[in-house]
Design an enzyme around this catalytic site. Sequence first.
Site, PDB file in Angstrom:
ATOM      1  CG  ASP A 231      -1.875   1.277   1.477  1.00  0.00           C
ATOM      2  OD1 ASP A 231      -2.795   1.766   1.268  1.00  0.00           O
ATOM      3  OD2 ASP A 231      -1.154   2.489   2.213  1.00  0.00           O
ATOM      4  CD  GLU A 304      -2.253   2.607  -3.941  1.00  0.00           C
ATOM      5  OE1 GLU A 304      -3.718   2.740  -3.825  1.00  0.00           O
ATOM      6  OE2 GLU A 304      -2.133   2.354  -2.151  1.00  0.00           O
TER       7      GLU A 304
END
Length: 587
Positions: A231, A304
């Site tokens: 993330d 990401e």
Amino acid sequence: MNRARGNLFTALCCLAVLAPPCLSAAVKAKDWWETAEFYQIYPRSFMDSDGDGIGDLNGITSKLEYLKDLGVTAAWLSPIFTSPMVDFGYDISDFFDIQPEYGTLEDFRALIKKANELDLKIILDFVPNHSSDENEWFKKSVKRERGYEDYYVWHDGKVNATTGEREPPSNWLQAFRGSAWEWNDVRQQYYLHQFAVQQADLNYRNPLVVEQMKRVLRYWLDLGVAGFRCDAVPVLFEIETDANGQYADEEVSGLTDDVDARNYLKSDLIEDRVETIDMAYQWRVVMDDYQRIHGGDTRVLLIETYAPPAYTMQFYGNRSVEGAHLPFNFNLITVPASDGVSAGSIKTAVDNWMKNLPPGRTANWVIGNHDQRRAASRYGTANADAMNMLVMILPGASVTYQGEELAMTDGEISWEDTQDPAACNSNADVYEQFTRDPSRTPFHWTSGTNAGFSTAAKTWLPLATDYASVNVETQSSAERSHLKIYKSLVALRKSSTTLQKGSTKYGVLKENVFVVKRHLSGSESIVYVANLANKGITVDLYEFDKTLPTHLNLLIRSLQSSKKENALFEVYELSLAAGESLVLSTI
């Protein structure tokens, strides 16, 4: 800021009058992740097993057979770790345990066991940039306990020469509005938080932090996960202090007059740093070393990043170092968001990835996630099948966010029901500009109470109002549905050697018709055609590719299409209704 690379595929492109690149693919064995169907589960909203209105691990386990029936290769779970839930799991207080409202470690082991029985892989969300301020690491760092003094990014701040008051170290802004610095009374210093105040940034210039987070990866690998989606990676590092120990200020971007919005300033100093690329390479070493020692299938690393191509492509690695298996490709989200939904914007989105993709690397295609409004709401429900078709027909891996197979749309969330901190940090007049709640509403299983998601009197977010007609039960029993089209696409993708290994050509016809051809010597060619206009049109596919035969066989059609599967259609005069999309073959 344009940092796009030059076209890495110039030598591989074959030009046509209206057609873009013709991209070759070597015919070789593919690893599992290279053609995988990844399916993102937002655990809080997928399935509630205990009637508290919140999804959980046992709920996911109970629905794994649904994923198997869809044809999913791997399920990626948004964070399930112990958390105060300020940012719904992205503020982690214990990286080594399960959030109690989601279940226990035993529940997680049961999930892994069931997934293995079904030959499904489980991928976890790895949140490396920050921890919760309730994490023991942060508490120890606040107290300057030995070994934890520099676990986070701390700074004394500056003294205003005019007022004599202490101020934050820099003007940097967080993602959820306002300063990225927070004063801590106990430590008497500021700490950096690129997200909520309760999400303190870890200090990756500290080797102890680097090793600790690698320990987190190995811990969950030991429990049987197949890899990680990492993330918010681009914010992992920020610039170092100058010779005087001070951080530089970001320049004003000129994009907005909202002084609290993150994009009020540029982000050159706090995002996309070169050190971040190296950290991804180090995580890849953890994955590869684990496989070398323990055997089994490849453990994957998904990154990401919403960064420009020149930066994003570096995550793949270079000639001497392997990087992430798949840096996520959000172009099909970001380009139409800025340019509008059209064949031209879709082509630009595909170009921006395929023309910059390093040789030998694998593409991937994403149309939605828990941070974006739902795909069917952004592209229009009429184009929902077209977009699902596109990610399945283009080369590489596909990523589906829960509900996209049903064409689920955004739920309507009032200010009173708002949960997302990105919205809660604003006000009742503007919160809808920032909220991510509409795409996080509970999944629709049935037309019954709470869409079959929960038996609770109230769910953590209200359901979308169309759940009675847009749900798994209804679409499974219908003669034709978005769900059945999605399943047909996955089945075709798994069975077609052309889609697994073939070359790719794509282009635009008549301004708003997007066309893709996948072809492989000795195998059938697959042709995707989508009319993204709001009116009907007739196209000549010979203008796109003069090697096509006179007729193509229809394999799959969008929900509102009146054409018949297994019928032949002339390529030089193919009529398409508004929003109609087709998948055809040469055999």
